[in-house]
Design a protein around this motif. Structure first.
Motif, PDB file in Angstrom:
ATOM      1  N   ALA A  70      18.607   7.524  52.479  1.00  0.00           N
ATOM      2  CA  ALA A  70      18.005   8.814  52.129  1.00  0.00           C
ATOM      3  C   ALA A  70      16.638   8.975  52.798  1.00  0.00           C
ATOM      4  O   ALA A  70      16.326  10.047  53.349  1.00  0.00           O
ATOM      5  CB  ALA A  70      17.873   8.934  50.614  1.00  0.00           C
ATOM      6  N   LEU A  71      15.827   7.916  52.775  1.00  0.00           N
ATOM      7  CA  LEU A  71      14.510   7.995  53.413  1.00  0.00           C
ATOM      8  C   LEU A  71      14.644   8.119  54.927  1.00  0.00           C
ATOM      9  O   LEU A  71      13.942   8.924  55.559  1.00  0.00           O
ATOM     10  CB  LEU A  71      13.688   6.759  53.049  1.00  0.00           C
ATOM     11  CG  LEU A  71      12.256   6.697  53.581  1.00  0.00           C
ATOM     12  CD1 LEU A  71      11.462   7.920  53.160  1.00  0.00           C
ATOM     13  CD2 LEU A  71      11.560   5.419  53.123  1.00  0.00           C
ATOM     14  N   TYR A  72      15.539   7.357  55.506  1.00  0.00           N
ATOM     15  CA  TYR A  72      15.767   7.445  56.951  1.00  0.00           C
ATOM     16  C   TYR A  72      16.256   8.841  57.340  1.00  0.00           C
ATOM     17  O   TYR A  72      15.813   9.410  58.341  1.00  0.00           O
ATOM     18  CB  TYR A  72      16.790   6.395  57.371  1.00  0.00           C
ATOM     19  CG  TYR A  72      17.029   6.341  58.871  1.00  0.00           C
ATOM     20  CD1 TYR A  72      16.295   5.474  59.675  1.00  0.00           C
ATOM     21  CD2 TYR A  72      17.989   7.152  59.468  1.00  0.00           C
ATOM     22  CE1 TYR A  72      16.509   5.429  61.040  1.00  0.00           C
ATOM     23  CE2 TYR A  72      18.198   7.115  60.840  1.00  0.00           C
ATOM     24  CZ  TYR A  72      17.470   6.243  61.614  1.00  0.00           C
ATOM     25  OH  TYR A  72      17.684   6.204  62.974  1.00  0.00           O
ATOM     26  N   GLY A  73      17.155   9.388  56.529  1.00  0.00           N
ATOM     27  CA  GLY A  73      17.652  10.733  56.802  1.00  0.00           C
ATOM     28  C   GLY A  73      16.562  11.778  56.721  1.00  0.00           C
ATOM     29  O   GLY A  73      16.542  12.731  57.510  1.00  0.00           O
ATOM     30  N   ALA A  74      15.626  11.603  55.781  1.00  0.00           N
ATOM     31  CA  ALA A  74      14.511  12.546  55.669  1.00  0.00           C
ATOM     32  C   ALA A  74      13.631  12.495  56.916  1.00  0.00           C
ATOM     33  O   ALA A  74      13.189  13.535  57.425  1.00  0.00           O
ATOM     34  CB  ALA A  74      13.690  12.237  54.421  1.00  0.00           C
ATOM     35  N   VAL A  75      13.373  11.283  57.428  1.00  0.00           N
ATOM     36  CA  VAL A  75      12.571  11.158  58.647  1.00  0.00           C
ATOM     37  C   VAL A  75      13.312  11.755  59.837  1.00  0.00           C
ATOM     38  O   VAL A  75      12.717  12.424  60.688  1.00  0.00           O
ATOM     39  CB  VAL A  75      12.222   9.681  58.910  1.00  0.00           C
ATOM     40  CG1 VAL A  75      11.455   9.542  60.222  1.00  0.00           C
ATOM     41  CG2 VAL A  75      11.393   9.115  57.762  1.00  0.00           C
ATOM     42  N   ALA A  76      14.622  11.508  59.903  1.00  0.00           N
ATOM     43  CA  ALA A  76      15.416  12.075  61.001  1.00  0.00           C
ATOM     44  C   ALA A  76      15.402  13.607  60.963  1.00  0.00           C
ATOM     45  O   ALA A  76      15.314  14.265  62.000  1.00  0.00           O
ATOM     46  CB  ALA A  76      16.849  11.557  60.929  1.00  0.00           C
ATOM     47  N   ALA A  77      15.471  14.165  59.755  1.00  0.00           N
ATOM     48  CA  ALA A  77      15.407  15.624  59.621  1.00  0.00           C
ATOM     49  C   ALA A  77      14.047  16.149  60.057  1.00  0.00           C
ATOM     50  O   ALA A  77      13.943  17.199  60.716  1.00  0.00           O
ATOM     51  CB  ALA A  77      15.693  16.025  58.175  1.00  0.00           C
ATOM     52  N   LEU A  78      12.988  15.416  59.711  1.00  0.00           N
ATOM     53  CA  LEU A  78      11.644  15.811  60.144  1.00  0.00           C
ATOM     54  C   LEU A  78      11.527  15.752  61.662  1.00  0.00           C
ATOM     55  O   LEU A  78      10.860  16.591  62.278  1.00  0.00           O
ATOM     56  CB  LEU A  78      10.604  14.895  59.494  1.00  0.00           C
ATOM     57  CG  LEU A  78       9.132  15.210  59.766  1.00  0.00           C
ATOM     58  CD1 LEU A  78       8.766  16.578  59.211  1.00  0.00           C
ATOM     59  CD2 LEU A  78       8.235  14.130  59.159  1.00  0.00           C
ATOM     60  N   SER A  79      12.179  14.762  62.269  1.00  0.00           N
ATOM     61  CA  SER A  79      12.161  14.642  63.724  1.00  0.00           C
ATOM     62  C   SER A  79      12.794  15.862  64.386  1.00  0.00           C
ATOM     63  O   SER A  79      12.313  16.343  65.413  1.00  0.00           O
ATOM     64  CB  SER A  79      12.900  13.375  64.164  1.00  0.00           C
ATOM     65  OG  SER A  79      12.287  12.217  63.647  1.00  0.00           O
TER      66      SER A  79
END
Length: 256
Positions: free
Chosen positions: A235-244
């Motif tokens: 979930a945290l990795y996905g949030a960073v990927a979405a921010l990217s």
């Protein structure tokens, strides 16, 4: 509709991989007769994850808070230190050897010291996670702020832009892909650090569940906690990927 279809196509290989692993896992347990305390079946793990006897909500909240706190501390601290090293060569030469020294410290050995200094609770676990995850952010931030095309810097000089404005308008946007790439690494490192802290000493959290399940050989419970930990990390990795995708869509396009 097109965006949903694109996401399905993008994630289809990963979904297929997970399904394949689960099928192989189930077949191995069933055909080889592996005992549950050695390797539980996927069904047993799911049952443990949904068991009402374990206050999963409490443990997930504790670990999730530690992971998020570790990530934020590492991100903010790493970006600030990376900016300092790029802003001044003298500061960079003084700061970087110390940061390398701190990064080489064995984090498991440092964890008891944090508990001694800051006491038991979530905060020491945040610091351990931040200690593991901050170094890539420092390095990538410094590199992203420093590796600028000379033509872009010459443009700033032509307009007599002050140093802070060159940083704000040229260097920082250029560093977005570098920083966001490092934050993806930090997202997983924060998970590791938070769990290490819970392994050393804790009264709640998913790491605590794993430690207590070992004493009773309740392997399905340990696997269930591991799956919940992975879900938090994803979930945290996905949030960073979405921010990217929002801040640096051109970099995402290059990665794909």
């Amino acid at each position: 509709m097109n965006s949903v279809k694109r996401l399905l196509i993008e994630w289809f290989p990963a979904i297929l991989m997970f399904i394949g692993v689960l099928v192989i896992w189930q077949l191995a347990v069933s055909t080889l007769g592996i005992r549950e305390y050695l390797l539980p079946s996927p069904g047993s793990v799911v049952d443990a994850m949904l068991s009402s006897e374990i206050p999963w909500g409490k443990h997930i909240l504790v670990t999730g808070t530690a992971i998020l706190g570790a990530f934020l501390i590492a991100a903010v601290g790493g970006i600030l230190l990376g900016t300092l090293t790029a802003w001044s060569n003298m500061v960079g030469r003084a700061l970087m050897p110390f940061l390398v020294f701190v990064n080489t410290l064995p984090k498991v050995a440092v964890a008891p010291l944090f508990l001694l200094w800051f006491g038991y609770g979530i905060f020491p676990n945040m610091l351990i996670g931040a200690l593991i995850g901050f170094f890539p952010v420092v390095i990538n931030t410094a590199v992203g702020l420093s590796q600028i095309d000379d033509e872009m810097l010459d443009l700033g000089r032509v307009f007599n832009a002050p140093k802070w404005k060159v940083f704000a308008k040229i260097r920082i946007p250029n560093a977005y892909p570098y920083i966001l790439s490092a934050l993806k690494v930090t997202a997983t490192a924060a998970v590791v650090g938070a769990i290490v802290g819970e392994f050393v000493a804790s009264q709640s959290g998913l790491g605590y569940v794993i430690i207590t399940s070992q004493s009773s050989l309740n392997t399905p419970l340990a696997f269930g906690a591991l799956v919940w930990i992975s879900i938090l990390g994803l979930a945290l990795y996905g949030a960073v990927a979405a921010l990217s995708r929002v801040l640096a869509p051109w970099a995402e396009g290059q990665e794909n």
